[in-house]
Scaffold this motif. Structure first.
Motif, PDB file in Angstrom:
ATOM      1  N   TYR A  42      -6.921   0.933   9.184  1.00 30.34           N
ATOM      2  CA  TYR A  42      -5.703   0.154   9.241  1.00 30.34           C
ATOM      3  C   TYR A  42      -4.640   0.847   8.427  1.00 30.34           C
ATOM      4  O   TYR A  42      -4.945   1.642   7.554  1.00 30.34           O
ATOM      5  CB  TYR A  42      -5.875  -1.317   8.839  1.00 30.34           C
ATOM      6  N   HIS A  50      -4.785  -3.930   3.400  1.00 27.36           N
ATOM      7  CA  HIS A  50      -6.192  -4.321   3.548  1.00 27.36           C
ATOM      8  C   HIS A  50      -6.864  -4.237   2.190  1.00 27.36           C
ATOM      9  O   HIS A  50      -6.339  -3.594   1.265  1.00 27.36           O
ATOM     10  CB  HIS A  50      -6.903  -3.437   4.578  1.00 27.36           C
ATOM     11  N   PRO A  52      -9.553  -2.731   0.674  1.00 24.48           N
ATOM     12  CA  PRO A  52      -9.882  -1.532  -0.114  1.00 24.48           C
ATOM     13  C   PRO A  52      -8.640  -0.889  -0.748  1.00 24.48           C
ATOM     14  O   PRO A  52      -8.680  -0.440  -1.904  1.00 24.48           O
ATOM     15  CB  PRO A  52     -10.514  -0.588   0.919  1.00 24.48           C
ATOM     16  N   GLN A  53      -7.541  -0.880   0.010  1.00 29.50           N
ATOM     17  CA  GLN A  53      -6.318  -0.264  -0.510  1.00 29.50           C
ATOM     18  C   GLN A  53      -5.760  -1.049  -1.703  1.00 29.50           C
ATOM     19  O   GLN A  53      -5.384  -0.477  -2.724  1.00 29.50           O
ATOM     20  CB  GLN A  53      -5.283  -0.186   0.614  1.00 29.50           C
ATOM     21  N   GLU A  55      -7.387  -3.151  -3.642  1.00 29.88           N
ATOM     22  CA  GLU A  55      -8.322  -3.065  -4.766  1.00 29.88           C
ATOM     23  C   GLU A  55      -8.203  -1.727  -5.492  1.00 29.88           C
ATOM     24  O   GLU A  55      -8.202  -1.673  -6.730  1.00 29.88           O
ATOM     25  CB  GLU A  55      -9.748  -3.199  -4.217  1.00 29.88           C
ATOM     26  N   LEU A  56      -8.086  -0.651  -4.719  1.00 28.59           N
ATOM     27  CA  LEU A  56      -7.993   0.681  -5.328  1.00 28.59           C
ATOM     28  C   LEU A  56      -6.702   0.808  -6.138  1.00 28.59           C
ATOM     29  O   LEU A  56      -6.704   1.365  -7.246  1.00 28.59           O
ATOM     30  CB  LEU A  56      -8.075   1.776  -4.266  1.00 28.59           C
ATOM     31  N   VAL A  71       1.417   1.818  -6.811  1.00 28.73           N
ATOM     32  CA  VAL A  71       0.670   2.998  -6.378  1.00 28.73           C
ATOM     33  C   VAL A  71       0.991   3.288  -4.916  1.00 28.73           C
ATOM     34  O   VAL A  71       1.029   2.367  -4.100  1.00 28.73           O
ATOM     35  CB  VAL A  71      -0.853   2.775  -6.516  1.00 28.73           C
ATOM     36  N   PHE A  72       1.252   4.543  -4.617  1.00 30.65           N
ATOM     37  CA  PHE A  72       1.443   4.976  -3.236  1.00 30.65           C
ATOM     38  C   PHE A  72       0.293   5.918  -2.898  1.00 30.65           C
ATOM     39  O   PHE A  72      -0.032   6.816  -3.678  1.00 30.65           O
ATOM     40  CB  PHE A  72       2.785   5.718  -3.097  1.00 30.65           C
ATOM     41  N   PHE A  73      -0.321   5.734  -1.719  1.00 34.58           N
ATOM     42  CA  PHE A  73      -1.444   6.589  -1.346  1.00 34.58           C
ATOM     43  C   PHE A  73      -1.046   7.643  -0.321  1.00 34.58           C
ATOM     44  O   PHE A  73      -0.238   7.379   0.567  1.00 34.58           O
ATOM     45  CB  PHE A  73      -2.598   5.752  -0.786  1.00 34.58           C
TER      46      PHE A  73
END
Lengths: 192, 239
Positions: A42, A50, A52-53, A55-56, A71-73
């Motif tokens: 997703y 979502h 996992p994102q 939470e991380l 935070v940016f991934f």
């Protein structure tokens, strides 16, 4: 590590400074498999996210060495650094200083190979024939950190050394926004 | 404007900063409203003996970038952390424009995020920083034991990063001419002895897994010693 002839090696570099937990960790394999079954993909566009994102991001904020907010991934160090630079430029426009957009890197500093990250990188091989660096980056040419280390070693008199190492920088056509930085001798002491 | 730095320069040759280097830099940055970006791609997650290289070298970054050990390299993922001052300005600007026009299809990919979360769980359970602090003296003492070798100039490192510089003259620290390719030659000899390391010019870098054992580090340096001796012989016969 084993090559195609069956010869064993010790990986002294964790691949490319990567495998902190060594190779073939079962838990990480399981985590990937579990997630592929649970929610394979997703994105984070259009107000979507979502677990996992989220939470991380929260975990990383909890680990940060100074208070951080968001935070940016991305997918690589290069992309992360390009993103950081784009946010810096965005901020410059937000505060009404659009002329202050230089990204200052260091000789021998390495930040990746995308256009902006490579520009901030201080190794010629990452610039040559790629028409880099872009004009919004500036890799301080001298003095390098190595010079600083040698100064510390030699206990040299910084006032004596500073003119010698600063002349090539200051004689170049002044890049206005950088000027006050380059005039400050503590840069030399600090290692530029 | 921003200044970007790796706490320890990695690909540049594993160069550790002099004491108070970053404190002095940051004083100047603050004075001129230049943001500090810590590139923690290599140093982040225990590599320098603390969770972050920024802790080891007293850096107070406005922005942090990290990757690699975030997922132990098992899956591509990186992150940019920004502080609230930076965030508020960006939020303001994007509110005016209607959206922040930046993001990747795979940003925060669930599989990558899950692997990263599991990695962080493992780090927490094993006591990552304590593990590194316990094992790293073996690496640091090991590399420094090569300071007496005829080919080695500087030995240095911090945490689980170590480097030995090959020099042509031990007393003056004079480098080999780069066309002699002494570093790459040593890499080939290391491979013959079953060791994979990296030559950054003539600086031979070590950055083993953080979970490596004392026995494995000793074996690693034994193989490095053989590669060094072979390289020395090659240089002697090549003159």
């Amino acid at each position: 590590m084993t090559d195609d002839n069956g010869k064993d090696y010790i990986e002294g570099m964790s691949g490319l400074w990567c495998t902190a937990l060594g190779f073939g960790n079962e838990r990480l394999a399981e985590a990937a498999a579990r997630q592929i079954r649970d929610l394979s993909f997703y994105h984070g566009f259009n107000q979507k996210s979502h677990a996992p994102q989220i939470e991380l991001a929260e975990r990383l904020l909890g680990l940060a060495p100074v208070p951080m907010s968001k935070v940016f991934f991305a997918n690589s160090g290069s992309e992360a650094n390009d993103t950081a630079f784009k946010l810096v430029w965005y901020r410059s426009n937000a505060i009404g200083t659009p002329e202050k957009k230089k990204i200052i890197g260091r000789v021998k500093g390495y930040h990746g190979v995308t256009i902006a990250a490579a520009s901030a990188t201080g190794t010629p091989i990452n610039h040559q024939a790629f028409d880099l660096p872009i004009d919004r980056s500036c890799t301080l040419t001298v003095p390098t950190m190595l010079v600083a280390q040698n100064l510390v070693k030699a206990k040299s008199n910084i006032q004596r050394v500073w003119p010698k190492i600063s002349t090539p920088l200051l004689s170049r056509k002044a890049r206005t926004p950088l000027w006050p930085l380059l005039q400050n001798p503590s840069w030399a002491l600090a290692g530029f | 404007m921003a200044f970007i730095a790796e706490p320890v320069m990695g690909a540049g040759g594993v160069l550790t900063p002099p004491t108070s280097y970053f404190e002095k830099i940051q004083a100047v940055l603050n004075k001129h409203d230049v943001l500090m970006i810590a590139d923690e791609v290599i140093c982040g997650f225990g590599r320098t003996g603390n969770m972050w290289g920024s802790e080891t070298y007293n850096i107070k970054p406005d922005i942090i970038t990290c990757a690699k050990a975030l997922s132990s390299g098992y899956i591509p993922i990186s992150a940019v952390l920004i502080n609230d001052t930076v965030y508020q300005l960006i939020a303001q600007q994007s509110a005016g424009l209607g959206s922040l026009g930046h993001g990747f299809t795979y940003s925060g990919h669930p599989v990558a995020a899950s692997v990263a979360l599991e990695t962080l769980d493992i780090y927490e359970e094993m006591g990552l920083v304590e593990t590194v602090q316990e094992i790293s003296p073996v690496l640091q003492n090991g590399i420094r034991a090569f300071a007496d070798h005829a080919l080695v100039g500087e030995t240095n490192g911090v945490g689980m990063l170590a480097v030995a510089e090959l020099v042509s003259n031990k007393n003056t620290g004079e480098a080999f001419p780069s066309e002699k390719r002494v570093g790459p030659h040593l890499l080939d000899r290391a491979l013959e002895h079953g060791l994979i390391v990296r030559a950054l010019g003539d600086r031979i870098a070590f950055s083993p897994p953080l979970v490596i054992s004392k026995v494995k580090i000793e074996e690693m340096f034994k193989r490095f010693g053989k590669a060094l001796d072979d390289t020395k012989k090659w240089l002697e016969t090549d003159q």
